[in-house]
Design a protein around this motif. Sequence first.
Motif, PDB file in Angstrom:
ATOM      1  N   PHE A 325      83.637 -57.791-100.188  1.00  0.00           N
ATOM      2  CA  PHE A 325      84.170 -57.766 -98.820  1.00  0.00           C
ATOM      3  C   PHE A 325      85.098 -58.968 -98.581  1.00  0.00           C
ATOM      4  N   LYS A 328      88.376 -58.255-100.192  1.00  0.00           N
ATOM      5  CA  LYS A 328      89.039 -57.158 -99.481  1.00  0.00           C
ATOM      6  C   LYS A 328      89.617 -57.632 -98.139  1.00  0.00           C
ATOM      7  N   PHE A 329      88.809 -58.375 -97.396  1.00  0.00           N
ATOM      8  CA  PHE A 329      89.223 -58.766 -96.044  1.00  0.00           C
ATOM      9  C   PHE A 329      90.221 -59.921 -96.059  1.00  0.00           C
ATOM     10  N   ARG A 332      94.099 -59.080 -96.342  1.00  0.00           N
ATOM     11  CA  ARG A 332      94.903 -58.549 -95.231  1.00  0.00           C
ATOM     12  C   ARG A 332      94.202 -58.863 -93.903  1.00  0.00           C
TER      13      ARG A 332
ATOM     14  N   GLU B 178      89.333 -51.656 -87.302  1.00  0.00           N
ATOM     15  CA  GLU B 178      89.263 -52.429 -88.545  1.00  0.00           C
ATOM     16  C   GLU B 178      88.363 -53.654 -88.355  1.00  0.00           C
ATOM     17  N   ARG B 182      84.772 -54.630 -90.126  1.00  0.00           N
ATOM     18  CA  ARG B 182      84.468 -55.910 -90.778  1.00  0.00           C
ATOM     19  C   ARG B 182      83.166 -56.509 -90.233  1.00  0.00           C
ATOM     20  N   ALA B 185      80.436 -54.715 -91.887  1.00  0.00           N
ATOM     21  CA  ALA B 185      80.267 -55.175 -93.281  1.00  0.00           C
ATOM     22  C   ALA B 185      79.447 -56.466 -93.293  1.00  0.00           C
ATOM     23  N   ILE B 189      75.569 -57.029 -94.944  1.00  0.00           N
ATOM     24  CA  ILE B 189      75.151 -58.116 -95.849  1.00  0.00           C
ATOM     25  C   ILE B 189      73.959 -58.868 -95.253  1.00  0.00           C
TER      26      ILE B 189
END
Lengths: 336, 273
Positions: A325, A328-329, A332, B178, B182, B185, B189
């Motif tokens: 992650f 990936k983050f 961008r 988006e 995030r 995500a 975790i």
Amino acid sequence: MLSVVKEERAARRAAGARLLRLAASLRLTLALIALLGFGVAFAYLREDARTWPLVVPLILLAFNLLAAVLTNGVFRRQTALLVFHLALIVLLLLVAAGRLSYLTGYVGVTEGVPFDGTLAESQRGPLHAGDIAQVRFVNKGFSIDYAPGLQRGATRNAVAWSEGNGRWHEEMIGDQTPLVLSGYRFYTTFNKGFALTFLWRDAHGNDFLGSVQLPPYPLKEYSQAAAWSPPGSTLSIWVMLDIDEVLLDPAEHTSFRLPERYKLIVRIGDDRHELRPGDSLQTAEGTLEFEGLRNWMGYRVFYDWTLPWLLAACAVAVASLGAHFWLKFSARPWDA
Amino acid sequence: MLEMELELQILWAAVTAYVLAGIVAVVGVVLGKKPERSVLALMLAGLSLQTISIGLRWDRLGHGPFITMFEILCSNVWSLMTAYILAYWRIRRIRATAAVVMPIMFIMLGWLMVAHPGEGHYPPTYNTPWLYIHIGLGKVFLGAVLVAVGLSCIILMRHAGLGRQRLAQLPASPQLDELAFRCMAIGLIFHTLMLIAGAIWAQDAWGRYWAWDPLETWAFITWLTVAFTIHARLAYRLSPPVHAGLILAVFVTAFLTFFGVPFVSVAPHQGAV
């Protein structure tokens, strides 16, 4: 003829590859996650059906993951994601191995009487290879403080065990700290109480020293009784501990201790007797001598060799997912 | 008794500051203004006061706010506000989400105010650093999901045609989507870490790392809903409103797990998140 065989082989290979790609589908993963969710809910509601509702979706998910790792190009481009999915597969395999070789059980051990490797109750996987029968330790007594309202405090239990060379070790266990011997983990429980120790001399003059554990105290404060038979005897002996004092005062800070003012009621058939430490009782099959009272502690027993490997697999899975992650983050911004 | 009254008075002052922050945020969006400094100052004032109140109680009882419903609600309001204030401070472009997030917090604040502030028994099995690690990780998870919920509500409101003009100061829905992804995500975790830390604690405390007790089962179901949401967005390229709907479903499941299950369960793992 040769070209026909080659074409057939190629067709079979193509069909196999198609099947593998289907098995690797991300949409299938989604369906299997949902299936696992339903399986968990079903297993939660139906205690008698805890295995298959979980095992079937987990096996399917393992196949799905494996097929995805083999066929999906994303995993070759994104190492962290590959490591995460491999760690998940290892995790699933370890859980399966753990279920095949685990042991859980329970035993009450009287103070000063060595644990002889026999559990009062146990469950084990079909491939359990440990040898609990060889495990020995001695419960050397425990202390538990109670706050007002009989709120139990920390348990401190001294235990001793010997190594193969005869050297003895002592350790303090309790609450967060188990005794670990040959991979078996012994955890103290809230179950503890009083044990009556007797010397039984049978008709042939053989002596047997043993103990009878009474129900847990203070959980079953008002039913401190048990029925048992001495070794090699057909007698049924009923005993009850009659405590003549307040041991754990709910209004005070107090500690678990043996009673000082008590008598032991013994009933054999229609005969009733009262015994104090040192008293003997002649029966038709031998002599029963009441030695006194001791404590006993209940231990939960757990064996699973996969524990450190599970932790390692979890650590790798989380670290690699985090790395994936992050990469990936950070590539961008969210509002780009 | 006097000490508890002082703690409660300070807590009331904190709640008042939070409520004022929410009102100012909502009025700001309705009037098309940006009272961001006032909202941040009020939220920080509330957080500071609540920190003092929790600290006093912790000092008086000798243990953290992990036992009773009052303590669990109070510590969660604190951690959710901390998470949201961090997001508010760091991501300026989403500050208008306070008009949605703070009213969600009002529900918990109202519940907190009617919960009994008496003390509970601190069991010996809670006396381990793993408890703090487990709970701390769970709070980060819930905080991340709360931010995602705020963004999702904006997406859904826009999709339903509610306050489009007033919400225009926020980025476009795909960008909010988006950012919400995030947050989820991060949530995945930290929820995973929470489960691992909980398993280590359970192994030490009860001699088993997993036993499918009600709280463990629901925590795992919550984890599955998070994993499902993330996978669904990747597999189906979900539109922002559908993704937002799934995020709300995760929040509802997590809310039930954190605040419902612990108080209907009779298992030793009563829940202390």
